[in-house]
Write an enzyme that holds these catalytic residues in place. Structure first.
Site, PDB file in Angstrom:
ATOM      1  CG  ASP A 101      -0.057  -3.076  -7.081  1.00 40.25           C
ATOM      2  OD1 ASP A 101      -0.356  -3.710  -6.047  1.00 40.25           O
ATOM      3  OD2 ASP A 101      -0.126  -3.571  -8.222  1.00 40.25           O
ATOM      4  CG  HIS A 102      -3.818  -3.257  -6.538  1.00 36.28           C
ATOM      5  ND1 HIS A 102      -3.942  -4.607  -6.243  1.00 36.28           N
ATOM      6  CD2 HIS A 102      -3.317  -3.203  -7.800  1.00 36.28           C
ATOM      7  CE1 HIS A 102      -3.554  -5.324  -7.275  1.00 36.28           C
ATOM      8  NE2 HIS A 102      -3.159  -4.513  -8.235  1.00 36.28           N
ATOM      9  CB  THR A 142      -0.832  -2.436 -11.583  1.00 41.29           C
ATOM     10  OG1 THR A 142      -1.466  -3.487 -10.860  1.00 41.29           O
ATOM     11  CG2 THR A 142       0.641  -2.403 -11.231  1.00 41.29           C
ATOM     12  CD  GLU A 171       0.163  -7.080  -8.643  1.00 44.50           C
ATOM     13  OE1 GLU A 171      -1.050  -7.112  -8.356  1.00 44.50           O
ATOM     14  OE2 GLU A 171       0.653  -6.355  -9.524  1.00 44.50           O
TER      15      GLU A 171
END
Length: 615
Positions: free
Chosen positions: A444-445, A268, A224
């Protein structure tokens, strides 16, 4: 007295809108946030006029109070949304409303002095209209009010198109129409034919990395908000990700430092879908949902084809992004989501990463005892915004005054996750699995959004500069391969779209059997001209190459875009970005069309036939 009350209400409406636009476009500037003054002034006037037209359409005091309340709420929601996504296109994410559970702290975090002032002023206006005298309504006034509001939303798009993306109501109402018109103008039959040919006639070759992971277990860890900005960096003299830093330098590791997120509306879950399937996401909705019912050739499917036991782990509920449903549809053998975990340590949006990895070991132990080869996908949670970690769990200490600083808060969460992954490696080693398992770690980002002024300020204080979009969207990718005697740091550009193709090559699986739109990032020839075509944060039509960054403008007027050299950060002639911008739209649309019409095999069909004839 009536005129005075009306004047006060009108004045407050204008003041609220001045605060709203100042907060989102001017206050604590970051990069390209400042629009031309005339544009901002026009947006304030238009928004105020639209609200007043709707306000005066009916005379009921309750109606007018409701209009004021809704307008105030819309501005609060839009401001929070803008801080995260850099646009006012609220309707685009209505389908994700149920995913808001647990994001309360994020919303509270974005409530500023400006928004509090908007709330107070809205309440004053509500009191004024509720204590005013009753009036008789008229059908004529109603028609004029609503008609004028509609005209003020629609007309500026044709008279002054660059207002789109800046004025709140025209952006919300016209975004879908604007995008459709814009993409139709970019249609190019020759370029579409070239895109089809480019994918269907690709040559799949072997390289020095082919088969390095053959026959080994695979664990993919999607972390995450793991942003590359913070890898191999320190805060207050303390390494933020010491274990990952050492892993990057160890024998057997390959580190991709020019690697990017590629998200659609699923955020996500789209990072997951794109990484596991090598297909473009979409702005039409969550990729898993959009492509449901079509044949799947992703990593869960291909791993099962090769006799692997498939496993999926996430510490949040299975209803989040409907993960349980989609994993079941894909036939995943072991699904361990929030309901299967003991929720003994909650941080931010769910189970802490240390507890998550510890509890997951039961499945790995079972696989080891049964002698099963496995493909496993894991999603961490602790580094989810707003990055709140109890001090007794923190290994990084703040500088004086930094206790609530964004970078510090993120750094201590990232260190916690880094420690959790280190413990996970040790547990795998104790089970005798580490030396036979390929481990993939990626973000994820991003963690820090460039449009969020407070976060940019925090980054600038720590890093010494503001982040641009390409730096923001840069995430790490580390692949650890037991038995690989080298250590590689790859600078060639790639994205989550390319992970599948890269893993297939490492595993030496038949590249003509599993269609995807990515390239093998370990193949120098195939990846040398790779381009990233983002869809969110950087709007559709934007692109990132090794050398350049093109930011497609919010108003969707191409000439208002920003084209720069990534190394010097200097502006480049905007006209030079036109062809690649068009290609970005055509390529992503082509991918969406293939996936939704169940024609993914078109990506490999011709190649497969040529391969057979060659044999």
């Amino acid at each position: 007295m009536k005129k005075i009350r009306a004047g006060i209400v009108t004045g407050i409406v204008f003041i609220i809108n001045i605060l709203f636009y100042y907060k989102n476009f001017i206050y604590k500037l970051a990069l390209d946030q400042r629009p031309r003054l005339i544009l901002l002034t026009l947006a304030i006037i238009l928004t105020s006029a639209i609200e007043l037209a709707v306000l005066l359409a009916f005379t009921s005091r309750v109606y007018r109070a409701a209009v004021i309340a809704i307008a105030g709420l819309a501005k609060i929601v839009a401001s929070v949304f803008y801080a995260e996504f850099a646009n006012f296109n609220l309707l685009s994410r209505l389908g994700q409303a149920k995913e808001l559970k647990g994001t309360g702290p994020v919303i509270i975090e974005n409530i500023s002095t400006f928004l509090i002032a908007i709330i107070i002023l809205s309440l004053i206006n509500i009191v004024i209209v509720m204590t005013s005298e009753k009036k008789n309504s008229s059908a004529k006034n109603t028609a004029i009010g609503l008609g004028l509001a509609a005209l003020l939303i629609i007309a500026p798009q044709y008279l002054y198109g660059s207002i789109f993306g800046t004025e709140l109501y025209s952006t919300i109402a016209m975004s879908k129409v604007k995008r459709i018109v814009d993409e139709r103008a970019m249609q190019d039959e020759t370029m579409e034919m070239d895109a089809r040919r480019e994918f269907s006639e690709r040559k799949f070759t072997s390289n020095d990395f082919t088969g390095l992971a053959k026959g080994k277990n695979i664990i993919v860890i999607q972390c995450e908000s793991l942003q590359n900005t913070f890898v191999k960096k320190e805060y207050n003299g303390q390494e933020i990700t010491p274990f990952m830093n050492s892993l990057i330098g160890d024998e057997g590791s390959i580190y991709f430092d020019n690697y990017f997120e590629l998200l659609g509306m699923g955020n996500t879950s789209d990072a997951e879908f794109v990484s596991l399937n090598g297909l473009y996401p979409s702005l039409k909705g969550q990729a898993y949902k959009l492509y449901e019912g079509c044949d799947n050739y992703g990593l869960f499917t291909s791993a099962k084809d090769h006799g692997y036991r498939t496993m999926a782990f996430h510490g949040n509920t299975g209803k989040f992004y409907d993960r349980r449903h989609f994993y079941e549809e894909l036939g995943v053998d072991d699904i361990m989501l929030g309901e299967e975990f003991t929720q003994d340590e909650i941080i931010n949006m769910g189970l802490s990463d240390k507890s998550f990895f510890k509890q997951s070991m039961a499945k790995y132990k079972d696989a080891a005892q049964n002698g099963d080869k496995f493909f496993s996908f894991m999603i961490t949670l602790t580094t989810h915004t707003p990055f709140i970690l109890p001090e007794d769990l923190a290994s990084i200490k703040p500088l004086p005054g930094d206790e609530d600083d964004y970078v510090y808060r993120y750094a201590k969460c990232a260190r916690y996750t880094d420690e959790a992954i280190e413990s996970f490696f040790k547990d795998l080693d104790e089970l005798g699995l580490l030396d036979d398992t390929v481990i993939v770690i990626y973000g994820d980002h991003h963690a820090m959004t460039v449009k969020n002024a407070e976060r940019q300020e925090s980054i600038k204080k720590w890093l010494g500069k503001e982040l641009d979009y390409d730096e923001m969207m840069n995430i790490p990718l580390v692949i650890r391969i037991p038995g690989y005697k080298g250590n590689a740091r790859r600078h060639n550009i790639g994205s989550q779209l390319d992970l599948y193709a890269t893993l297939i090559n490492l595993l030496d699986w038949d590249k003509t059997k599993y269609p995807n739109m990515g390239v093998d990032l370990l193949d120098d020839e195939a990846s040398k001209d790779n381009i990233v075509f983002p869809l969110t944060h950087l709007d559709k039509g934007s692109f990132i190459t090794d050398e350049t960054l093109f930011v497609y403008p919010r108003d969707r007027i191409f000439e208002h875009g920003r084209y720069i050299d990534r190394k010097t950060r200097k502006e480049l002639p905007i006209a030079e970005a036109k062809e690649l911008s068009k290609r970005a739209v055509i390529t992503t649309n082509y991918g969406y069309g293939l996936a939704t019409t169940n024609k993914l095999l078109d990506l490999v069909e011709k190649t497969s036939e040529e391969d057979k004839s060659a044999r």
